[in-house]
Motif scaffolding. Structure first.
Motif, PDB file in Angstrom:
ATOM      1  N   ASP A   1      27.638  -6.928  79.686  1.00 34.26           N
ATOM      2  CA  ASP A   1      27.355  -7.369  78.315  1.00 34.26           C
ATOM      3  C   ASP A   1      26.291  -8.455  78.273  1.00 34.26           C
ATOM      4  OD1 ASP A   1      29.417  -5.787  76.940  1.00 34.26           O
ATOM      5  OD2 ASP A   1      30.800  -7.010  78.122  1.00 34.26           O
ATOM      6  N   LEU A   2      26.128  -9.164  79.403  1.00 32.21           N
ATOM      7  CA  LEU A   2      25.158 -10.254  79.427  1.00 32.21           C
ATOM      8  C   LEU A   2      24.587 -10.407  80.828  1.00 32.21           C
ATOM      9  CD1 LEU A   2      23.799 -12.908  78.380  1.00 32.21           C
ATOM     10  CD2 LEU A   2      25.915 -14.097  79.023  1.00 32.21           C
ATOM     11  N   ALA A   3      23.282 -10.552  80.909  1.00 26.98           N
ATOM     12  CA  ALA A   3      22.610 -10.909  82.159  1.00 26.98           C
ATOM     13  C   ALA A   3      21.725 -12.114  81.887  1.00 26.98           C
ATOM     14  CB  ALA A   3      21.761  -9.750  82.683  1.00 26.98           C
ATOM     15  N   VAL A   4      21.746 -13.058  82.820  1.00 31.04           N
ATOM     16  CA  VAL A   4      20.910 -14.256  82.699  1.00 31.04           C
ATOM     17  C   VAL A   4      20.068 -14.370  83.963  1.00 31.04           C
ATOM     18  CG1 VAL A   4      20.862 -16.758  82.398  1.00 31.04           C
ATOM     19  CG2 VAL A   4      22.671 -15.399  81.312  1.00 31.04           C
ATOM     20  N   GLY A   5      18.796 -14.649  83.785  1.00 31.37           N
ATOM     21  CA  GLY A   5      17.920 -14.783  84.942  1.00 31.37           C
ATOM     22  C   GLY A   5      16.615 -15.435  84.539  1.00 31.37           C
ATOM     23  N   GLY A   6      15.770 -15.687  85.511  1.00 30.68           N
ATOM     24  CA  GLY A   6      14.446 -16.205  85.217  1.00 30.68           C
ATOM     25  C   GLY A   6      13.729 -15.280  84.252  1.00 30.68           C
ATOM     26  N   SER A   7      12.970 -15.861  83.337  1.00 34.10           N
ATOM     27  CA  SER A   7      12.376 -15.043  82.285  1.00 34.10           C
ATOM     28  C   SER A   7      11.443 -13.966  82.839  1.00 34.10           C
ATOM     29  CB  SER A   7      11.633 -15.927  81.283  1.00 34.10           C
ATOM     30  OG  SER A   7      10.689 -16.756  81.945  1.00 34.10           O
ATOM     31  N   SER A   8      10.892 -14.185  84.031  1.00 37.27           N
ATOM     32  CA  SER A   8      10.024 -13.153  84.601  1.00 37.27           C
ATOM     33  C   SER A   8      10.804 -11.889  84.939  1.00 37.27           C
ATOM     34  CB  SER A   8       9.341 -13.683  85.868  1.00 37.27           C
ATOM     35  OG  SER A   8      10.298 -14.008  86.855  1.00 37.27           O
ATOM     36  N   ALA A   9      12.122 -12.003  85.107  1.00 40.97           N
ATOM     37  CA  ALA A   9      12.942 -10.848  85.481  1.00 40.97           C
ATOM     38  C   ALA A   9      13.102  -9.847  84.342  1.00 40.97           C
ATOM     39  CB  ALA A   9      14.317 -11.320  85.955  1.00 40.97           C
ATOM     40  N   ILE A  10      12.782 -10.258  83.114  1.00 43.09           N
ATOM     41  CA  ILE A  10      12.991  -9.359  81.971  1.00 43.09           C
ATOM     42  C   ILE A  10      11.775  -8.485  81.693  1.00 43.09           C
ATOM     43  CG2 ILE A  10      14.533 -11.050  80.907  1.00 43.09           C
ATOM     44  CD1 ILE A  10      12.277 -11.624  78.871  1.00 43.09           C
ATOM     45  N   ALA A  11      10.628  -8.787  82.304  1.00 38.39           N
ATOM     46  CA  ALA A  11       9.332  -8.269  81.853  1.00 38.39           C
ATOM     47  C   ALA A  11       9.296  -6.756  81.646  1.00 38.39           C
ATOM     48  CB  ALA A  11       8.238  -8.703  82.823  1.00 38.39           C
ATOM     49  N   SER A  12       9.569  -5.976  82.690  1.00 36.94           N
ATOM     50  CA  SER A  12       9.377  -4.524  82.583  1.00 36.94           C
ATOM     51  C   SER A  12      10.378  -3.887  81.628  1.00 36.94           C
ATOM     52  CB  SER A  12       9.474  -3.884  83.965  1.00 36.94           C
ATOM     53  OG  SER A  12      10.742  -4.113  84.535  1.00 36.94           O
ATOM     54  N   LEU A  13      11.631  -4.312  81.679  1.00 32.39           N
ATOM     55  CA  LEU A  13      12.668  -3.705  80.836  1.00 32.39           C
ATOM     56  C   LEU A  13      12.523  -4.145  79.380  1.00 32.39           C
ATOM     57  CD1 LEU A  13      15.638  -4.072  83.331  1.00 32.39           C
ATOM     58  CD2 LEU A  13      14.597  -1.931  82.550  1.00 32.39           C
ATOM     59  N   TYR A  14      12.012  -5.343  79.179  1.00 32.56           N
ATOM     60  CA  TYR A  14      11.709  -5.809  77.815  1.00 32.56           C
ATOM     61  C   TYR A  14      10.543  -5.005  77.263  1.00 32.56           C
ATOM     62  CZ  TYR A  14      10.159  -9.117  74.173  1.00 32.56           C
ATOM     63  OH  TYR A  14       9.763  -9.703  72.988  1.00 32.56           O
ATOM     64  N   SER A  15       9.553  -4.775  78.112  1.00 34.61           N
ATOM     65  CA  SER A  15       8.386  -4.006  77.682  1.00 34.61           C
ATOM     66  C   SER A  15       8.754  -2.577  77.308  1.00 34.61           C
ATOM     67  CB  SER A  15       7.341  -4.006  78.810  1.00 34.61           C
ATOM     68  OG  SER A  15       6.226  -3.224  78.452  1.00 34.61           O
TER      69      SER A  15
END
Length: 327
Positions: free
Chosen positions: A210-224
């Motif tokens: 339900d929740l993942a937390v990590g360095g903001s660079s870790a979201i890049a491809s999946l956010y895109s």
């Protein structure tokens, strides 16, 4: 008797060659005014490919160019970073074996039981850059805000699944900070283990947590791709100016960042520390670190000396208080 005399003579010779019988692991660096005169080994106590790894390697490359000596970077993972940190802290105090440091290898280790060394018995040389943590959920969850996520966790804590990186990362403490802020008992939620924040973000995108937390660079491809929804980040990331800050969403206490820096064994010679810190400050002032760190969403700001030592000790207290609050 002859054998005893031979052993005694050999010991005298060995101590003479060592130069100092009282500090067998120290020395070896020669005149630190000329530091460095040969290659430096940099131990990276985390896995390859993450933001901290990329940042540490960018720091090493820039430093190598300024010092005009090779810096050999090696990842040494496992054992909650204890083995890698212990290796550096027990190396010669000459500046030729250094640690790519961060909270996971320093302040968070203050909370570990049975640590085979004193966590702060080291020379903190500099922190170089800091980065934001991102709170993210999968698109399929339908959740679009921290308020909605809070409601889901409060409605059914035992059914709330969080990504968990072993409990010794700033990402885990950022997760605990969220649970503490919304009065959800951390012992009741389901901790799903992952090796790194990249895997955790993939699990969130797939709906496995339900929740993942990590360095903001870790979201890049999946956010895109639109599979991941970052609800908020703890500080500004130049790559994602559109993502709201946690403070702007009414969650002022969610403020943990992560950092990358440089440290070494205790009592490094002043000449070595000054050379390294001055070099990093020069690189920062000239903007030679900015491009590499901005790519991974980290902000360059060098801290050294007593300011850095106080910063790390304050951070250790924050983690200790947070751990006590959620246990």
């Amino acid at each position: 008797m002859k054998k005893k005399l031979t052993l005694a003579a050999a010991l005298i010779v060995a101590l003479s060659l060592g130069g100092c019988a009282g500090d067998l692991k120290g020395g070896g660096g020669g005149d630190d005014a000329n530091f460095p005169t040969h290659a430096i080994d940099l131990v990276l106590p985390f896995g390859s490919g993450g933001a901290t790894d990329i940042g540490a390697r960018a720091m090493a490359d820039a430093l190598s160019g300024d010092l005009k000596q090779p810096i050999n970077s090696t990842n040494e993972t496992g054992a909650q970073q204890v083995t890698a940190v212990g290796k550096v802290l027990n190396s010669s105090r000459d500046g030729y074996t250094l640690l790519a440091d961060g909270a996971g290898s320093s302040s968070i280790q203050s909370l570990l039981p049975d640590l085979p060394f004193t966590w702060d018995d080291r020379t903190f040389i500099a922190d170089v850059a800091t980065g934001a943590h991102a709170y993210a959920v999968g698109k399929k969850s339908g959740i679009t805000s921290l308020d909605e996520l809070e409601q889901k966790a409060q409605d059914n804590p035992s059914g709330f699944h969080i990504a968990w990186l072993g409990g010794t990362t700033t990402s885990d403490y950022a997760t605990l900070q969220f649970l503490d802020a919304i009065d959800v008992d951390a012992s009741k939620v389901v901790k799903v283990p992952f090796d790194g924040s990249g895997d955790a973000m993939q699990a969130a995108a797939a709906g496995d947590v339900d929740l993942a937390v990590g360095g903001s660079s870790a979201i890049a491809s999946l956010y895109s791709s639109g599979d991941l929804v970052p609800l908020a980040i703890t500080t500004e990331d130049p790559n994602f100016p559109e993502i709201p800050l946690t403070a702007d969403e009414g969650y002022d206490s969610l403020n943990l960042t992560f950092w990358v820096g440089l440290s070494g064994p205790a009592d490094l010679p002043d000449g070595v520390v000054n050379k390294l810190s001055e070099s990093l400050n020069t690189l920062a002032d000239n903007g030679e670190l900015n491009e590499s760190f901005e790519k991974i969403g980290m902000t360059v700001e060098v801290h050294t000396g007593e300011e850095l030592t106080k910063q790390v000790n304050d951070e250790a207290k924050t983690f200790a208080d947070l751990k006590e609050a959620v246990e």
